[in-house]
Design a protein around this motif. Structure first.
Motif, PDB file in Angstrom:
ATOM      1  N   LEU A   1     -23.647  11.674 -14.413  1.00  0.00           N
ATOM      2  CA  LEU A   1     -23.400  11.145 -13.082  1.00  0.00           C
ATOM      3  C   LEU A   1     -23.110   9.649 -13.191  1.00  0.00           C
ATOM      4  O   LEU A   1     -23.743   8.940 -13.979  1.00  0.00           O
ATOM      5  N   PRO A   2     -22.160   9.149 -12.413  1.00  0.00           N
ATOM      6  CA  PRO A   2     -21.820   7.729 -12.493  1.00  0.00           C
ATOM      7  C   PRO A   2     -22.904   6.858 -11.851  1.00  0.00           C
ATOM      8  O   PRO A   2     -23.744   7.345 -11.104  1.00  0.00           O
TER       9      PRO A   2
ATOM     10  N   ALA B   1     -16.444   1.333 -10.505  1.00  0.00           N
ATOM     11  CA  ALA B   1     -15.936   1.784 -11.807  1.00  0.00           C
ATOM     12  C   ALA B   1     -15.305   3.172 -11.745  1.00  0.00           C
ATOM     13  O   ALA B   1     -14.494   3.519 -12.601  1.00  0.00           O
ATOM     14  N   ILE B   2     -15.639   3.980 -10.750  1.00  0.00           N
ATOM     15  CA  ILE B   2     -15.115   5.344 -10.655  1.00  0.00           C
ATOM     16  C   ILE B   2     -13.758   5.400  -9.948  1.00  0.00           C
ATOM     17  O   ILE B   2     -13.163   6.467  -9.848  1.00  0.00           O
ATOM     18  N   LEU B   3     -13.271   4.252  -9.475  1.00  0.00           N
ATOM     19  CA  LEU B   3     -12.024   4.223  -8.718  1.00  0.00           C
ATOM     20  C   LEU B   3     -10.912   3.526  -9.494  1.00  0.00           C
ATOM     21  O   LEU B   3     -11.171   2.589 -10.253  1.00  0.00           O
ATOM     22  N   SER B   4      -9.694   3.968  -9.267  1.00  0.00           N
ATOM     23  CA  SER B   4      -8.534   3.341  -9.907  1.00  0.00           C
ATOM     24  C   SER B   4      -8.253   1.989  -9.255  1.00  0.00           C
ATOM     25  O   SER B   4      -8.728   1.698  -8.150  1.00  0.00           O
ATOM     26  N   GLU B   5      -7.449   1.189  -9.935  1.00  0.00           N
ATOM     27  CA  GLU B   5      -7.072  -0.122  -9.383  1.00  0.00           C
ATOM     28  C   GLU B   5      -6.302   0.046  -8.075  1.00  0.00           C
ATOM     29  O   GLU B   5      -6.467  -0.748  -7.146  1.00  0.00           O
TER      30      GLU B   5
ATOM     31  N   SER C   1      -9.072  10.028  -7.935  1.00  0.00           N
ATOM     32  CA  SER C   1      -9.454   8.925  -8.817  1.00  0.00           C
ATOM     33  C   SER C   1     -10.846   9.144  -9.397  1.00  0.00           C
ATOM     34  O   SER C   1     -11.092   8.937 -10.588  1.00  0.00           O
ATOM     35  N   ILE C   2     -11.773   9.589  -8.563  1.00  0.00           N
ATOM     36  CA  ILE C   2     -13.136   9.866  -9.028  1.00  0.00           C
ATOM     37  C   ILE C   2     -13.135  11.037 -10.018  1.00  0.00           C
ATOM     38  O   ILE C   2     -13.799  10.993 -11.057  1.00  0.00           O
TER      39      ILE C   2
END
Length: 198
Positions: free
Chosen positions: A64-65, A70-74, A191-192
């Protein structure tokens, strides 16, 4: 010839049951209104059609994050721009005692614009029950992208002229559950998923 709505709902439930059963892991685990073709919901890329069995996932547990950014794209972070993250006004967020991560994007001064995602461990049985109930009782659309099962629905906000919605994605005993109102970055859930499973 008109089709019986109850027959359609029952058929959808059976198809979802088969799809979830087919994508159940064999060992181990970390233990986590219909979409419009023109609506960018918090789920990201939209697909339609009847769910089909997903490939058998790997046996390795998915961690799990612990970091909402950090789990999302730019691209998604750019779309969220200056939206506050995990403001105390919205209650508990971050990593909980059970290891689940809750991310709340929203301005406490806004009446409705908000997005809340919880990423938690959930075994196949409870996930099956949850997603079948949403499909049967609440009209969620479900399909099987990215090796998992995704259910989503959007609807008009009861008080404001904006769109609300919920998107869930389950794979390898991990559930990503996002509820949103007037804040739906394109590609958010995808993204996630990319971060957790690729």
């Amino acid at each position: 010839m008109a089709m019986n709505p109850r027959l359609i709902g029952a058929t959808a439930a059976v198809v979802l049951l088969l799809a979830l059963t087919a994508c159940a892991p064999q060992a181990g685990g970390a233990g986590s209104p219909s979409p419009s073709s023109t609506q960018n919901d918090a789920a990201g890329d939209e697909e339609t059609g009847t769910p089909s069995p997903s490939p058998t996932p790997t046996a390795a547990p998915v961690a799990l994050p612990t970091d909402c950014r950090a789990i999302l794209s730019e691209a998604v972070l750019t779309e969220l721009a200056d939206t506050p993250l995990n403001h105390a006004a919205f209650g508990p967020s971050g990593v909980g005692e059970d290891g689940a991560l809750t991310c709340i994007w929203g301005d406490p001064g806004a009446d409705t614009t908000r997005l809340t995602t919880t990423i938690s461990g959930m075994n196949r049985g409870p996930a099956l029950d949850l997603l079948n109930k949403l499909a049967d009782d609440e009209g969620f659309s479900c399909f099987t992208p990215d090796g998992g099962t995704r259910c989503e629905k959007t609807w008009p906000n009861e008080q404001y002229p904006v769109t609300d919605g919920r998107t869930l994605f389950w794979r390898d005993d991990v559930l990503i559950d996002t509820r949103y109102s007037n804040l739906a970055p394109a590609g958010y859930t995808s993204s996630i998923v990319d971060h957790l499973f690729d």
